[in-house]
Design a protein around this motif. Structure first.
Motif, mmCIF file in Angstrom:
data_model
loop_
_atom_site.group_PDB
_atom_site.id
_atom_site.type_symbol
_atom_site.label_atom_id
_atom_site.label_comp_id
_atom_site.label_asym_id
_atom_site.label_seq_id
_atom_site.Cartn_x
_atom_site.Cartn_y
_atom_site.Cartn_z
ATOM 1 N N LYS A 38 0.825 -1.206 0.000
ATOM 2 C CA LYS A 38 0.000 0.000 0.000
ATOM 3 C C LYS A 38 0.859 1.256 0.000
ATOM 4 N N ALA A 39 1.884 1.264 0.867
ATOM 5 C CA ALA A 39 2.745 2.448 0.963
ATOM 6 C C ALA A 39 3.529 2.668 -0.327
ATOM 7 N N ALA A 40 4.039 1.568 -0.890
ATOM 8 C CA ALA A 40 4.879 1.697 -2.083
ATOM 9 C C ALA A 40 4.072 2.076 -3.312
ATOM 10 N N THR A 41 2.906 1.499 -3.478
ATOM 11 C CA THR A 41 2.111 1.811 -4.666
ATOM 12 C C THR A 41 1.480 3.189 -4.570
ATOM 13 N N GLY A 42 1.381 3.722 -3.365
ATOM 14 C CA GLY A 42 0.828 5.058 -3.206
ATOM 15 C C GLY A 42 1.866 6.141 -3.353
ATOM 16 N N ASN A 43 3.111 5.730 -3.485
ATOM 17 C CA ASN A 43 4.204 6.681 -3.623
ATOM 18 C C ASN A 43 4.229 7.246 -5.035
ATOM 19 N N LYS A 44 4.476 8.543 -5.166
ATOM 20 C CA LYS A 44 4.503 9.185 -6.475
ATOM 21 C C LYS A 44 5.585 8.597 -7.379
ATOM 22 N N GLU A 45 6.646 8.050 -6.736
ATOM 23 C CA GLU A 45 7.720 7.484 -7.540
ATOM 24 C C GLU A 45 7.397 6.071 -7.998
ATOM 25 N N ASP A 46 6.255 5.528 -7.547
ATOM 26 C CA ASP A 46 5.784 4.223 -7.994
ATOM 27 C C ASP A 46 6.865 3.157 -7.823
ATOM 28 N N ILE A 47 7.319 2.989 -6.573
ATOM 29 C CA ILE A 47 8.428 2.071 -6.289
ATOM 30 C C ILE A 47 8.107 0.654 -6.708
ATOM 31 N N ILE A 48 6.888 0.194 -6.402
ATOM 32 C CA ILE A 48 6.507 -1.176 -6.723
ATOM 33 C C ILE A 48 5.471 -1.175 -7.843
ATOM 34 N N SER A 102 1.321 -4.635 -11.596
ATOM 35 C CA SER A 102 0.586 -5.158 -12.735
ATOM 36 C C SER A 102 0.636 -6.682 -12.822
ATOM 37 N N ARG A 103 1.662 -7.306 -12.242
ATOM 38 C CA ARG A 103 1.751 -8.755 -12.303
ATOM 39 C C ARG A 103 2.504 -9.265 -11.071
ATOM 40 N N PHE A 104 2.164 -10.465 -10.629
ATOM 41 C CA PHE A 104 2.771 -11.038 -9.435
ATOM 42 C C PHE A 104 3.150 -12.495 -9.695
ATOM 43 N N PRO A 105 4.202 -12.751 -10.469
ATOM 44 C CA PRO A 105 4.594 -14.130 -10.718
ATOM 45 C C PRO A 105 5.161 -14.771 -9.464
ATOM 46 N N GLY A 106 5.134 -16.125 -9.395
ATOM 47 C CA GLY A 106 5.633 -16.798 -8.208
ATOM 48 C C GLY A 106 6.276 -18.122 -8.546
ATOM 49 N N THR A 107 6.361 -19.013 -7.558
ATOM 50 C CA THR A 107 6.956 -20.330 -7.743
ATOM 51 C C THR A 107 6.029 -21.369 -7.143
ATOM 52 N N THR A 108 6.395 -22.645 -7.294
ATOM 53 C CA THR A 108 5.572 -23.716 -6.738
ATOM 54 C C THR A 108 5.603 -23.723 -5.223
ATOM 55 N N LEU A 109 6.476 -22.974 -4.606
ATOM 56 C CA LEU A 109 6.513 -22.865 -3.148
ATOM 57 C C LEU A 109 5.614 -21.743 -2.665
ATOM 58 N N ASP A 110 4.790 -21.200 -3.552
ATOM 59 C CA ASP A 110 3.878 -20.116 -3.187
ATOM 60 C C ASP A 110 4.600 -18.853 -2.746
ATOM 61 N N ILE A 153 5.423 -15.129 -3.579
ATOM 62 C CA ILE A 153 4.826 -14.085 -4.409
ATOM 63 C C ILE A 153 5.924 -13.076 -4.709
ATOM 64 N N ARG A 154 6.239 -12.929 -5.979
ATOM 65 C CA ARG A 154 7.362 -12.083 -6.404
ATOM 66 C C ARG A 154 6.799 -10.777 -6.957
ATOM 67 N N ILE A 155 7.008 -9.705 -6.217
ATOM 68 C CA ILE A 155 6.482 -8.391 -6.588
ATOM 69 C C ILE A 155 7.595 -7.612 -7.291
ATOM 70 N N PRO A 156 7.430 -7.315 -8.569
ATOM 71 C CA PRO A 156 8.498 -6.671 -9.334
ATOM 72 C C PRO A 156 8.817 -5.260 -8.829
ATOM 73 N N LEU A 157 10.100 -4.963 -8.741
ATOM 74 C CA LEU A 157 10.570 -3.610 -8.455
ATOM 75 C C LEU A 157 11.005 -2.967 -9.768
ATOM 76 N N ASP A 158 11.083 -1.663 -9.750
ATOM 77 C CA ASP A 158 11.339 -0.942 -10.997
ATOM 78 C C ASP A 158 12.699 -1.247 -11.621
ATOM 79 N N ASP A 159 13.658 -1.729 -10.806
ATOM 80 C CA ASP A 159 14.993 -1.980 -11.355
ATOM 81 C C ASP A 159 15.158 -3.421 -11.832
ATOM 82 N N GLY A 160 14.043 -4.163 -11.910
ATOM 83 C CA GLY A 160 14.111 -5.527 -12.417
ATOM 84 C C GLY A 160 14.301 -6.588 -11.346
#
Length: 371
Positions: free
Chosen positions: A187-197, A200-208, A210-217
Motif C-alpha cells: 500500500k505504501a509503495a504503490t501510493g508513492n509518487k515514484e511508484d516504487i513497486i 501489474s503482475r505477481f509471478p511466483g513459484t511452486t513454493l507459493d 509471491i514475487r512483486i516486481p521492483l522498478d529496477d528488475g
C-alpha cells in the motif's frame, strides 16, 4: 474440480476448489471464468493482483527448507519478521545456516501495543541480542506495526538502503503478522509518487512465493510462513487466541506477592512465587486477560476445579484439546522477565525462586529485563 490438473499462473500452486484454507483454492465460479479467459488464478493471487490484499499461506518444513536453500545461493537481502511478544518463538530454526552471506534485517511487529514506558531503542537492542543467540548477525533492526502501519515508510527506506539492487526475501513463522506487514508495504509503495513497486503482475513459484516486481528488475518476495510448533497459537482456538493476543497498548498490572502465592493467567498459564522476600511482580499481558491470585498450596486443585469456568480462556467448547500445563522452575538472581511465549511476560524485580507453567509444547523463557 476438473480431472485435468491446473496450476495458478500467479504462484504455481495446484488449483483446488474444496478447501479455502489450503493453498491453490479458488471458488468454482471463478475457476470457470479463468478457464474461459485462459488466466487461472488462485484466490490469493487474484486478491493480490486486483486488490493488493495478501493472504497467509503456509509451507511444510521440507518445502520451507528447500526455499531457504535457494535463498543462500542467491544474492539477496533477507527481511526476518518477528513478533515482539514472542521473539523466541518467532525464530526460524537454522536460518543462519541457510542465508549464506546474505545480510539479514530484523523487523519486530506489534510495536503499537508496547507500553509507552518501554524505550524502542532497548527493544531493538534486546531483539538484536536474541537474534545473535539464534546464530544470526543482523545488520540492523526496525520496529513496526503491521496493524497501524507504524514506521512502514521508514522500513521501506531501510530496505532500499540495504538491498543494494538485490532481491528482497521477507521470511517469518506463522502468526507474526508478516502478511499484514507485506500488505502495508504494498500500500505504501504503490501510493508513492515514484511508484516504487509495480503491481501489474505477481509471478511466483511452486513454493507459493509471491514475487512483486521492483522498478529496477529485482523482486520483493513474500515467502510462505513456516509453522513453529512451540507457539501458543497451536493449542488455542482462533476465538480464544483473539482474547489473549494484545490488540491495544498494554497497561501493566503489578502484584505484591508473598512466597507461596500463585497467579493464574486465565486458564492458559500459571506463575508461582516459591521462595524469596515479599516482592512486586509486574504483568504485561492483554488488558482483557483475567489474572487470579491464590495460594500456591491449593493452586493445582484450584485449577482443576475452575479451568474453563472462572479460569478462562481457554473455553473447553472452543479449545477442547487444550494440553496440560507443565512446570518450568527458575532461580532469579537479578531483575528478569519470565516470558510466556505468545502471551506476554512477568517482570521479576527481586531475587527468588519462581515457576512458570505453560501448555505442554509451548515455550517459557527467562530473559534480561527490558524495562
Amino acid at each position: 474440480m476438473t480431472e485435468e490438473e491446473l496450476y495458478c499462473i500467479g504462484c504455481g500452486a495446484k488449483i483446488q476448489t474444496e478447501d479455502k484454507t489450503l493453498r491453490g483454492y479458488t471458488p468454482a465460479s471463478a475457476l470457470a471464468k479463468g478457464l474461459e479467459s485462459g488466466q487461472v488464478l488462485c484466490q490469493r493471487c487474484f486478491r493480490l493482483r486486483h486488490y493488493n490484499q495478501l493472504e497467509k499461506v503456509f509451507a511444510t518444513d521440507d518445502e520451507f527448507l528447500a526455499m531457504l536453500d535457494s535463498i543462500g545461493e542467491e544474492k539477496a537481502l533477507v527481511v526476518k519478521v518477528v513478533d515482539i511478544f514472542d521473539v523466541y518463538g518467532s525464530m526460524i530454526p537454522g536460518l543462519h545456516r541457510f542465508v549464506g552471506n546474505n545480510p539479514v534485517l530484523m523487523v519486530g511487529n506489534k510495536v503499537d501495543v508496547l507500553p509507552r514506558s518501554i524505550k524502542p531503542s532497548r527493544i531493538k537492542h534486546w531483539m538484536m541480542k536474541q537474534a545473535r543467540v539464534a546464530g544470526l548477525r543482523p545488520i540492523d533492526a526496525m520496529l513496526v506495526s503491521g496493524k497501524k502501519a507504524t514506521n512502514i515508510d521508514d522500513l521501506l527506506e531501510m530496505i532500499e538502503k540495504y538491498r543494494e539492487g538485490r532481491d528482497v526475501y521477507v521470511v517469518g513463522v506463522t502468526n507474526v503478522g508478516k502478511s499484514t506487514i507485506m500488505n502495508q508495504i504494498i500500500k505504501a509503495a504503490t501510493g508513492n509518487k515514484e511508484d516504487i513497486i509495480t503491481t501489474s503482475r505477481f509471478p511466483g513459484t511452486t513454493l507459493d512465493q509471491i514475487r512483486i516486481p521492483l522498478d529496477d528488475g529485482t523482486f520483493l518476495i513474500d515467502t510462505p510462513g513456516i509453522i513453529h510448533h512451540h507457539q501458543i497459537a497451536h493449542v488455542l482456538s482462533e476465538k480464544d487466541l483473539n482474547l489473549v493476543s494484545p490488540q491495544k497498548e498494554l497497561k501493566p498490572v503489578t502484584y505484591q506477592l508473598n512466597p507461596g502465592q500463585t497467579l493464574f493467567l486465565g486458564g492458559i498459564a500459571r506463575f508461582d512465587y516459591i521462595s524469596g522476600e515479599r516482592a512486586s511482580f509486574t504483568c504485561y499481558f492483554n488488558n482483557d486477560l483475567k489474572i487470579h491470585r491464590t495460594k500456591l498450596e491449593n493452586a493445582s486443585a484450584f485449577y482443576e476445579k475452575h479451568k474453563g469456568g472462572l479460569l478462562q480462556p481457554p473455553n473447553e467448547k472452543d479449545s477442547p484439546s487444550f494440553p496440560d500445563l507443565v512446570k518450568r522452575e527458575y532461580m532469579v538472581k537479578e531483575p528478569s522477565d519470565i516470558v510466556f511465549s505468545g502471551l506476554g511476560w512477568i517482570a521479576v524485580h527481586k531475587p527468588g525462586k519462581i515457576a512458570a507453567w505453560v501448555p505442554e509444547g509451548v515455550d517459557a523463557v527467562i530473559r534480561e529485563s527490558i524495562i
